[in-house]
Design an enzyme around this catalytic site. Sequence first.
Site, PDB file in Angstrom:
ATOM      1  CB  SER A  41      -0.952   0.014   1.192  1.00 40.82           C
ATOM      2  OG  SER A  41      -0.427   0.769   2.264  1.00 40.82           O
ATOM      3  CB  ILE A  42      -0.064   4.724  -0.997  1.00 40.78           C
ATOM      4  CG1 ILE A  42       0.728   5.966  -1.417  1.00 40.78           C
ATOM      5  CG2 ILE A  42      -1.231   5.058  -0.063  1.00 40.78           C
ATOM      6  CD1 ILE A  42      -0.029   6.882  -2.370  1.00 40.78           C
ATOM      7  CE  LYS A  43      -3.222   5.428   4.495  1.00 35.79           C
ATOM      8  NZ  LYS A  43      -3.550   6.776   4.920  1.00 35.79           N
ATOM      9  CG  ASP A  44       4.529   0.026   2.579  1.00 32.02           C
ATOM     10  OD1 ASP A  44       3.686  -0.208   3.475  1.00 32.02           O
ATOM     11  OD2 ASP A  44       4.906  -0.834   1.762  1.00 32.02           O
ATOM     12  CB  ALA A  47       4.546   3.706   7.730  1.00 32.11           C
TER      13      ALA A  47
END
Length: 453
Positions: A41-44, A47
Amino acid sequence: MWYNNILETIGNTPLVKLNTITKGVPGTILAKIETTNPGNSIKDRMAVKMIEDAEKSGKLKPGGTIIEGTSGNTGMGLAMAAIIKGYKCIFTTTDKQSKEKVDALRAFGAEVIVCPTNVDPEDPRSYYSVSSRLEREVPNSWKPNQYDNLANSQAHYEQTGPEIWEQTEGKITHLVVGVGTGGTISGTGKYLKEKNPNIKIWGIDTYGSVFKKYKETGIFDKDEIYPYITEGIGEDFLPANVNFDVIDLFEKVTDKDAALMTRDIARKEGIFVGNSAGAAIGGLIQLKDQLKPEDVVVVIFHDHGSRYMGKMYNEDWLRERGFLQDEKLTAKSILSKKESTEIVTLDAQKSVLEAINTIKSMNISQIPVTQQGMIVGKVAESDILSALLENPGLKSAPISEIMTATFPFVDLNTSIDKISSLINKENSAVLVEDESGKIEIITQYDIINAISG
Protein backbone atom coordinates in the site's frame (compact mmCIF):
# COMPACT_ATOMS: atom_id res chain seq x y z
CA MET A 1 22.25 -4.76 -7.29
CA TRP A 2 20.54 -5.53 -4.00
CA TYR A 3 18.82 -3.61 -1.22
CA ASN A 4 20.09 -3.56 2.36
CA ASN A 5 16.60 -4.12 3.80
CA ILE A 6 12.98 -4.22 2.67
CA LEU A 7 12.37 -0.53 3.49
CA GLU A 8 14.68 0.52 0.66
CA THR A 9 12.24 -1.01 -1.85
CA ILE A 10 9.46 1.49 -0.98
CA GLY A 11 8.45 3.91 -3.74
CA ASN A 12 9.11 4.21 -7.48
CA THR A 13 5.81 2.44 -8.13
CA PRO A 14 4.67 1.99 -11.75
CA LEU A 15 2.19 4.16 -13.65
CA VAL A 16 -0.13 2.01 -15.77
CA LYS A 17 -2.60 3.12 -18.45
CA LEU A 18 -6.21 2.01 -17.90
CA ASN A 19 -7.82 0.76 -21.10
CA THR A 20 -11.22 -0.79 -20.41
CA ILE A 21 -12.80 0.38 -17.17
CA THR A 22 -12.53 4.06 -18.11
CA LYS A 23 -13.91 3.69 -21.66
CA GLY A 24 -15.99 6.77 -22.33
CA VAL A 25 -13.89 8.93 -19.99
CA PRO A 26 -12.00 11.56 -22.06
CA GLY A 27 -8.22 11.75 -21.76
CA THR A 28 -5.42 9.37 -20.86
CA ILE A 29 -6.17 7.69 -17.53
CA LEU A 30 -3.14 6.38 -15.62
CA ALA A 31 -3.15 4.39 -12.38
CA LYS A 32 -0.32 4.78 -9.86
CA ILE A 33 0.02 1.18 -8.65
CA GLU A 34 0.97 1.57 -4.98
CA THR A 35 0.38 -2.15 -4.37
CA THR A 36 3.96 -2.80 -5.49
CA ASN A 37 5.28 -1.32 -2.25
CA PRO A 38 6.50 -4.11 0.08
CA GLY A 39 3.53 -3.64 2.43
CA ASN A 40 1.22 -3.55 -0.62
CA SER A 41 0.00 0.00 0.00
CA ILE A 42 0.87 3.67 -0.37
CA LYS A 43 1.01 3.96 3.43
CA ASP A 44 4.50 2.40 3.50
CA ARG A 45 5.87 5.76 2.33
CA MET A 46 4.53 7.88 5.16
CA ALA A 47 4.93 5.18 7.85
CA VAL A 48 8.71 5.18 7.40
CA LYS A 49 8.83 8.98 7.13
CA MET A 50 6.90 9.43 10.41
CA ILE A 51 9.22 6.97 12.20
CA GLU A 52 12.38 8.60 10.86
CA ASP A 53 11.18 12.09 11.85
CA ALA A 54 10.30 10.83 15.35
CA GLU A 55 13.74 9.22 15.70
CA LYS A 56 15.43 12.50 14.72
CA SER A 57 13.33 14.55 17.15
CA GLY A 58 13.86 12.04 20.01
CA LYS A 59 10.14 11.23 20.35
CA LEU A 60 10.82 7.60 19.42
CA LYS A 61 13.60 6.04 21.45
CA PRO A 62 15.42 2.70 21.00
CA GLY A 63 13.30 -0.31 22.04
CA GLY A 64 10.14 1.85 22.14
CA THR A 65 6.56 0.88 21.37
CA ILE A 66 4.68 2.39 18.43
CA ILE A 67 0.97 2.86 19.18
CA GLU A 68 -1.39 3.91 16.40
CA GLY A 69 -5.02 3.95 15.33
CA THR A 70 -5.06 2.46 11.83
CA SER A 71 -7.43 0.93 9.29
CA GLY A 72 -4.67 -1.55 8.52
CA ASN A 73 -2.40 -0.19 5.81
CA THR A 74 -0.52 2.39 7.91
CA GLY A 75 -0.18 -0.30 10.54
CA MET A 76 1.40 -2.62 8.00
CA GLY A 77 3.96 0.02 7.01
CA LEU A 78 4.72 0.84 10.65
CA ALA A 79 4.97 -2.85 11.62
CA MET A 80 7.34 -3.57 8.76
CA ALA A 81 9.56 -0.62 9.65
CA ALA A 82 9.39 -1.54 13.35
CA ILE A 83 10.77 -5.02 12.61
CA ILE A 84 13.77 -3.57 10.75
CA LYS A 85 14.34 -0.84 13.35
CA GLY A 86 13.68 -2.86 16.53
CA TYR A 87 10.37 -1.45 17.89
CA LYS A 88 7.19 -3.08 19.22
CA CYS A 89 3.74 -2.18 17.85
CA ILE A 90 0.24 -1.91 19.31
CA PHE A 91 -2.54 -0.94 16.89
CA THR A 92 -6.17 -0.01 17.42
CA THR A 93 -8.60 -0.42 14.54
CA THR A 94 -12.37 -0.49 13.94
CA ASP A 95 -14.71 -3.43 13.61
CA LYS A 96 -15.62 -2.37 10.04
CA GLN A 97 -12.11 -3.12 8.75
CA SER A 98 -11.60 -6.36 6.88
CA LYS A 99 -10.41 -9.38 8.85
CA GLU A 100 -7.55 -9.76 6.37
CA LYS A 101 -6.09 -6.41 7.43
CA VAL A 102 -6.18 -7.34 11.11
CA ASP A 103 -4.68 -10.78 10.40
CA ALA A 104 -1.90 -9.19 8.34
CA LEU A 105 -0.94 -6.85 11.21
CA ARG A 106 -0.83 -9.78 13.63
CA ALA A 107 1.31 -11.71 11.14
CA PHE A 108 3.92 -8.96 11.55
CA GLY A 109 3.93 -9.49 15.31
CA ALA A 110 1.77 -6.48 16.20
CA GLU A 111 -0.84 -6.47 18.94
CA VAL A 112 -4.23 -5.40 17.48
CA ILE A 113 -7.19 -4.07 19.50
CA VAL A 114 -10.51 -3.92 17.59
CA CYS A 115 -12.83 -1.04 18.64
CA PRO A 116 -16.42 -0.15 17.65
CA THR A 117 -16.94 1.95 14.49
CA ASN A 118 -20.23 3.57 15.39
CA VAL A 119 -19.02 5.93 18.15
CA ASP A 120 -17.79 9.54 18.12
CA PRO A 121 -14.02 10.10 17.84
CA GLU A 122 -14.11 11.59 21.39
CA ASP A 123 -15.84 8.48 22.80
CA PRO A 124 -13.43 6.59 25.11
CA ARG A 125 -14.20 3.39 23.13
CA SER A 126 -13.20 4.85 19.73
CA TYR A 127 -10.01 3.65 18.12
CA TYR A 128 -8.63 7.21 18.29
CA SER A 129 -9.30 7.45 22.04
CA VAL A 130 -8.03 3.95 22.89
CA SER A 131 -4.72 4.57 21.08
CA SER A 132 -4.28 7.90 22.93
CA ARG A 133 -4.97 6.25 26.28
CA LEU A 134 -2.46 3.48 25.55
CA GLU A 135 0.19 6.05 24.62
CA ARG A 136 -0.25 7.61 28.08
CA GLU A 137 -0.13 4.23 29.86
CA VAL A 138 2.59 2.29 28.00
CA PRO A 139 6.14 3.31 28.99
CA ASN A 140 8.54 4.49 26.25
CA SER A 141 5.75 4.66 23.66
CA TRP A 142 5.07 6.97 20.74
CA LYS A 143 1.89 7.61 18.76
CA PRO A 144 2.57 8.66 15.15
CA ASN A 145 -1.00 10.08 14.81
CA GLN A 146 -1.09 9.78 11.01
CA TYR A 147 -4.08 12.15 10.85
CA ASP A 148 -2.34 15.19 12.30
CA ASN A 149 1.36 14.30 11.84
CA LEU A 150 2.46 16.43 8.90
CA ALA A 151 5.29 14.00 8.12
CA ASN A 152 2.46 12.06 6.43
CA SER A 153 1.90 14.81 3.81
CA GLN A 154 5.63 15.55 3.64
CA ALA A 155 6.40 11.96 2.56
CA HIS A 156 4.17 12.41 -0.49
CA TYR A 157 5.52 15.89 -1.19
CA GLU A 158 9.03 14.41 -1.25
CA GLN A 159 8.26 11.11 -3.02
CA THR A 160 4.86 10.56 -4.66
CA GLY A 161 4.56 14.02 -6.22
CA PRO A 162 8.01 14.02 -7.87
CA GLU A 163 7.52 10.45 -9.13
CA ILE A 164 4.22 11.32 -10.85
CA TRP A 165 5.66 14.51 -12.33
CA GLU A 166 8.62 12.63 -13.80
CA GLN A 167 6.60 9.61 -14.96
CA THR A 168 4.14 11.84 -16.88
CA GLU A 169 6.97 14.11 -18.09
CA GLY A 170 5.08 17.00 -16.52
CA LYS A 171 1.98 16.34 -18.66
CA ILE A 172 -0.35 15.49 -15.77
CA THR A 173 -3.51 17.65 -15.73
CA HIS A 174 -5.56 15.95 -12.98
CA LEU A 175 -4.80 13.95 -9.82
CA VAL A 176 -7.61 11.79 -8.37
CA VAL A 177 -7.17 10.48 -4.83
CA GLY A 178 -9.42 8.92 -2.19
CA VAL A 179 -9.12 11.09 0.94
CA GLY A 180 -8.79 9.59 4.42
CA THR A 181 -5.97 11.07 6.49
CA GLY A 182 -5.38 13.54 3.64
CA GLY A 183 -1.63 12.97 3.49
CA THR A 184 -1.47 11.50 -0.02
CA ILE A 185 -3.64 14.09 -1.76
CA SER A 186 -2.26 17.09 0.15
CA GLY A 187 1.45 16.27 -0.14
CA THR A 188 1.31 15.04 -3.74
CA GLY A 189 -1.08 17.81 -4.77
CA LYS A 190 1.07 20.53 -3.18
CA TYR A 191 4.15 19.37 -5.09
CA LEU A 192 2.29 19.10 -8.41
CA LYS A 193 0.64 22.53 -8.03
CA GLU A 194 4.04 24.09 -7.34
CA LYS A 195 5.18 22.61 -10.66
CA ASN A 196 2.01 23.65 -12.50
CA PRO A 197 -0.76 25.60 -10.68
CA ASN A 198 -3.28 24.57 -13.38
CA ILE A 199 -3.23 20.90 -12.32
CA LYS A 200 -6.60 19.95 -10.82
CA ILE A 201 -6.59 17.97 -7.58
CA TRP A 202 -9.78 15.95 -7.07
CA GLY A 203 -10.55 14.28 -3.73
CA ILE A 204 -12.86 11.28 -3.53
CA ASP A 205 -15.13 11.20 -0.48
CA THR A 206 -17.88 8.87 0.71
CA TYR A 207 -21.43 9.37 1.96
CA GLY A 208 -21.29 9.59 5.77
CA SER A 209 -18.10 11.70 5.69
CA VAL A 210 -17.68 15.44 6.29
CA PHE A 211 -15.08 16.47 3.68
CA LYS A 212 -17.18 17.50 0.67
CA LYS A 213 -19.60 19.76 2.55
CA TYR A 214 -16.78 21.32 4.58
CA LYS A 215 -14.83 22.14 1.40
CA GLU A 216 -17.88 23.68 -0.29
CA THR A 217 -19.41 25.58 2.66
CA GLY A 218 -16.82 25.78 5.44
CA ILE A 219 -19.39 24.08 7.70
CA PHE A 220 -18.46 21.00 9.72
CA ASP A 221 -21.84 19.24 9.71
CA LYS A 222 -22.15 16.51 12.35
CA ASP A 223 -25.56 15.58 10.91
CA GLU A 224 -23.78 14.36 7.77
CA ILE A 225 -21.88 11.73 9.74
CA TYR A 226 -23.14 8.15 9.70
CA PRO A 227 -21.48 4.72 9.42
CA TYR A 228 -20.40 3.66 5.94
CA ILE A 229 -18.85 0.54 4.46
CA THR A 230 -16.16 1.97 2.16
CA GLU A 231 -12.73 1.56 3.73
CA GLY A 232 -9.75 3.92 3.74
CA ILE A 233 -11.53 7.15 2.74
CA GLY A 234 -13.80 9.69 4.42
CA GLU A 235 -13.66 10.87 8.03
CA ASP A 236 -15.94 12.10 10.82
CA PHE A 237 -13.44 14.83 11.81
CA LEU A 238 -10.94 17.10 10.04
CA PRO A 239 -7.36 15.72 10.08
CA ALA A 240 -4.59 18.33 10.01
CA ASN A 241 -3.15 16.59 6.94
CA VAL A 242 -6.16 17.51 4.79
CA ASN A 243 -5.08 20.70 3.04
CA PHE A 244 -8.38 22.02 1.64
CA ASP A 245 -6.52 24.80 -0.23
CA VAL A 246 -4.71 22.22 -2.37
CA ILE A 247 -7.87 20.17 -3.15
CA ASP A 248 -10.02 21.70 -5.90
CA LEU A 249 -13.14 19.62 -5.31
CA PHE A 250 -14.53 16.57 -3.54
CA GLU A 251 -16.78 13.98 -5.15
CA LYS A 252 -18.80 11.50 -3.08
CA VAL A 253 -19.19 7.87 -4.18
CA THR A 254 -21.71 5.41 -2.71
CA ASP A 255 -20.62 2.26 -0.85
CA LYS A 256 -22.25 0.13 -3.55
CA ASP A 257 -20.54 1.88 -6.48
CA ALA A 258 -17.16 1.76 -4.72
CA ALA A 259 -17.50 -1.97 -3.94
CA LEU A 260 -18.63 -3.00 -7.43
CA MET A 261 -16.03 -0.79 -9.13
CA THR A 262 -13.30 -2.38 -7.01
CA ARG A 263 -14.25 -5.79 -8.45
CA ASP A 264 -14.49 -4.36 -11.97
CA ILE A 265 -10.91 -3.05 -11.83
CA ALA A 266 -9.69 -6.61 -11.22
CA ARG A 267 -11.98 -8.10 -13.87
CA LYS A 268 -11.48 -5.49 -16.59
CA GLU A 269 -7.87 -4.35 -16.06
CA GLY A 270 -6.29 -7.34 -14.28
CA ILE A 271 -5.21 -5.06 -11.43
CA PHE A 272 -6.01 -6.44 -7.96
CA VAL A 273 -6.77 -3.46 -5.75
CA GLY A 274 -8.64 -2.41 -2.63
CA ASN A 275 -11.85 -0.54 -1.90
CA SER A 276 -10.53 3.03 -2.14
CA ALA A 277 -9.31 2.43 -5.72
CA GLY A 278 -12.86 1.43 -6.66
CA ALA A 279 -14.16 4.64 -5.06
CA ALA A 280 -11.53 6.71 -6.92
CA ILE A 281 -12.47 5.26 -10.33
CA GLY A 282 -16.17 5.59 -9.49
CA GLY A 283 -15.63 9.28 -8.67
CA LEU A 284 -13.59 9.85 -11.82
CA ILE A 285 -16.37 8.39 -13.99
CA GLN A 286 -18.91 10.65 -12.23
CA LEU A 287 -16.69 13.66 -13.07
CA LYS A 288 -15.93 12.66 -16.68
CA ASP A 289 -17.84 15.62 -18.17
CA GLN A 290 -15.17 17.92 -16.72
CA LEU A 291 -12.39 16.24 -18.74
CA LYS A 292 -11.06 16.87 -22.26
CA PRO A 293 -9.46 14.35 -24.68
CA GLU A 294 -5.98 15.88 -24.20
CA ASP A 295 -6.06 15.57 -20.39
CA VAL A 296 -3.67 13.25 -18.53
CA VAL A 297 -5.29 11.95 -15.34
CA VAL A 298 -3.43 10.06 -12.60
CA VAL A 299 -5.53 8.00 -10.19
CA ILE A 300 -3.91 6.61 -7.04
CA PHE A 301 -4.53 2.88 -6.50
CA HIS A 302 -3.86 2.85 -2.77
CA ASP A 303 -3.73 -0.79 -1.67
CA HIS A 304 -4.04 -4.46 -2.59
CA GLY A 305 -7.17 -6.55 -3.16
CA SER A 306 -5.98 -9.40 -0.92
CA ARG A 307 -7.08 -7.32 2.09
CA TYR A 308 -10.71 -7.42 0.94
CA MET A 309 -11.29 -11.10 0.14
CA GLY A 310 -14.03 -11.40 2.76
CA LYS A 311 -15.74 -8.22 1.55
CA MET A 312 -15.69 -6.67 -1.94
CA TYR A 313 -14.41 -9.92 -3.46
CA ASN A 314 -16.97 -12.10 -1.69
CA GLU A 315 -20.27 -12.44 -3.54
CA ASP A 316 -22.29 -13.43 -0.48
CA TRP A 317 -21.04 -10.35 1.42
CA LEU A 318 -22.11 -8.18 -1.54
CA ARG A 319 -25.52 -9.87 -1.79
CA GLU A 320 -26.20 -9.50 1.93
CA ARG A 321 -25.85 -5.73 1.47
CA GLY A 322 -27.96 -5.67 -1.69
CA PHE A 323 -24.95 -4.70 -3.84
CA LEU A 324 -25.18 -7.74 -6.17
CA GLN A 325 -28.46 -8.78 -7.72
CA ASP A 326 -29.45 -12.19 -9.13
CA GLU A 327 -26.39 -12.93 -11.26
CA LYS A 328 -26.44 -16.34 -9.62
CA LEU A 329 -29.38 -18.19 -8.15
CA THR A 330 -30.22 -16.95 -4.67
CA ALA A 331 -32.64 -18.05 -1.96
CA LYS A 332 -35.17 -15.62 -3.43
CA SER A 333 -34.97 -17.07 -6.94
CA ILE A 334 -35.06 -20.66 -5.60
CA LEU A 335 -38.27 -19.86 -3.70
CA SER A 336 -39.81 -18.29 -6.80
CA LYS A 337 -39.28 -21.57 -8.69
CA LYS A 338 -40.80 -23.87 -6.06
CA GLU A 339 -44.44 -24.36 -5.22
CA SER A 340 -45.38 -22.52 -2.07
CA THR A 341 -46.33 -25.12 0.52
CA GLU A 342 -47.07 -24.78 4.19
CA ILE A 343 -43.98 -25.73 6.16
CA VAL A 344 -44.57 -28.78 8.40
CA THR A 345 -43.52 -28.13 12.00
CA LEU A 346 -44.05 -29.80 15.37
CA ASP A 347 -44.49 -28.09 18.72
CA ALA A 348 -41.72 -28.85 21.20
CA GLN A 349 -44.26 -30.35 23.65
CA LYS A 350 -45.51 -32.99 21.16
CA SER A 351 -44.39 -36.52 21.94
CA VAL A 352 -41.65 -38.48 20.18
CA LEU A 353 -44.34 -40.92 19.02
CA GLU A 354 -46.24 -38.07 17.32
CA ALA A 355 -43.00 -37.06 15.60
CA ILE A 356 -42.54 -40.64 14.31
CA ASN A 357 -46.11 -40.70 12.95
CA THR A 358 -45.68 -37.29 11.26
CA ILE A 359 -42.39 -38.32 9.63
CA LYS A 360 -44.01 -41.55 8.34
CA SER A 361 -47.21 -39.94 7.06
CA MET A 362 -45.46 -36.98 5.40
CA ASN A 363 -42.58 -39.13 4.03
CA ILE A 364 -39.93 -36.68 5.31
CA SER A 365 -36.77 -37.19 7.34
CA GLN A 366 -36.45 -33.98 9.44
CA ILE A 367 -38.99 -31.58 10.92
CA PRO A 368 -38.49 -28.07 12.37
CA VAL A 369 -39.56 -27.83 16.03
CA THR A 370 -41.43 -24.75 17.29
CA GLN A 371 -42.11 -23.17 20.65
CA GLN A 372 -44.77 -20.45 20.85
CA GLY A 373 -44.64 -20.20 17.06
CA MET A 374 -40.85 -19.68 16.89
CA ILE A 375 -38.56 -22.31 15.33
CA VAL A 376 -36.24 -23.47 18.10
CA GLY A 377 -34.79 -26.75 16.78
CA LYS A 378 -35.34 -29.76 14.58
CA VAL A 379 -35.96 -33.46 15.01
CA ALA A 380 -34.66 -36.05 12.53
CA GLU A 381 -35.27 -39.76 11.95
CA SER A 382 -31.70 -40.47 13.03
CA ASP A 383 -32.20 -38.49 16.30
CA ILE A 384 -35.33 -40.51 17.10
CA LEU A 385 -33.66 -43.84 16.30
CA SER A 386 -30.60 -43.07 18.47
CA ALA A 387 -32.81 -41.89 21.36
CA LEU A 388 -35.11 -44.96 21.26
CA LEU A 389 -32.23 -47.44 21.01
CA GLU A 390 -30.83 -45.88 24.16
CA ASN A 391 -34.17 -45.58 25.97
CA PRO A 392 -37.30 -47.17 24.41
CA GLY A 393 -39.43 -45.41 27.06
CA LEU A 394 -38.82 -42.02 25.39
CA LYS A 395 -41.75 -42.57 22.98
CA SER A 396 -44.05 -40.60 25.25
CA ALA A 397 -41.47 -37.89 26.11
CA PRO A 398 -41.74 -34.42 24.51
CA ILE A 399 -39.58 -33.97 21.41
CA SER A 400 -37.84 -31.03 23.12
CA GLU A 401 -35.82 -33.73 24.95
CA ILE A 402 -34.29 -35.13 21.76
CA MET A 403 -34.38 -32.20 19.33
CA THR A 404 -31.13 -30.76 17.93
CA ALA A 405 -30.12 -27.29 16.71
CA THR A 406 -32.45 -25.72 14.18
CA PHE A 407 -31.82 -25.63 10.45
CA PRO A 408 -29.56 -22.74 9.42
CA PHE A 409 -31.36 -19.50 8.54
CA VAL A 410 -30.34 -17.62 5.39
CA ASP A 411 -31.65 -14.37 3.91
CA LEU A 412 -33.23 -13.91 0.49
CA ASN A 413 -29.97 -12.67 -1.08
CA THR A 414 -27.90 -15.70 -0.02
CA SER A 415 -26.32 -17.40 -3.04
CA ILE A 416 -26.96 -20.96 -4.14
CA ASP A 417 -23.28 -21.77 -3.39
CA LYS A 418 -23.65 -20.74 0.26
CA ILE A 419 -26.99 -22.57 0.63
CA SER A 420 -25.51 -25.77 -0.86
CA SER A 421 -22.58 -25.60 1.55
CA LEU A 422 -24.99 -25.39 4.52
CA ILE A 423 -26.94 -28.51 3.47
CA ASN A 424 -25.13 -31.59 4.77
CA LYS A 425 -25.64 -34.75 6.85
CA GLU A 426 -26.72 -32.72 9.89
CA ASN A 427 -28.94 -30.31 7.93
CA SER A 428 -31.12 -31.51 5.08
CA ALA A 429 -32.47 -27.98 4.51
CA VAL A 430 -32.16 -24.27 5.27
CA LEU A 431 -34.84 -21.85 6.41
CA VAL A 432 -35.54 -18.44 4.90
CA GLU A 433 -38.00 -15.67 5.72
CA ASP A 434 -39.78 -14.52 2.57
CA GLU A 435 -40.77 -10.94 1.79
CA SER A 436 -44.09 -11.30 3.63
CA GLY A 437 -42.35 -12.58 6.78
CA LYS A 438 -43.41 -16.20 6.24
CA ILE A 439 -40.80 -18.88 7.01
CA GLU A 440 -40.02 -21.12 4.02
CA ILE A 441 -37.81 -24.18 3.75
CA ILE A 442 -35.29 -24.91 0.99
CA THR A 443 -34.12 -28.50 0.51
CA GLN A 444 -31.55 -30.09 -1.78
CA TYR A 445 -34.42 -31.11 -4.07
CA ASP A 446 -35.51 -27.44 -4.35
CA ILE A 447 -31.97 -26.43 -5.38
CA ILE A 448 -31.78 -29.17 -8.06
CA ASN A 449 -35.25 -28.19 -9.28
CA ALA A 450 -34.23 -24.49 -9.53
CA ILE A 451 -31.03 -25.31 -11.47
CA SER A 452 -32.72 -27.67 -13.90
CA GLY A 453 -35.73 -25.39 -14.27
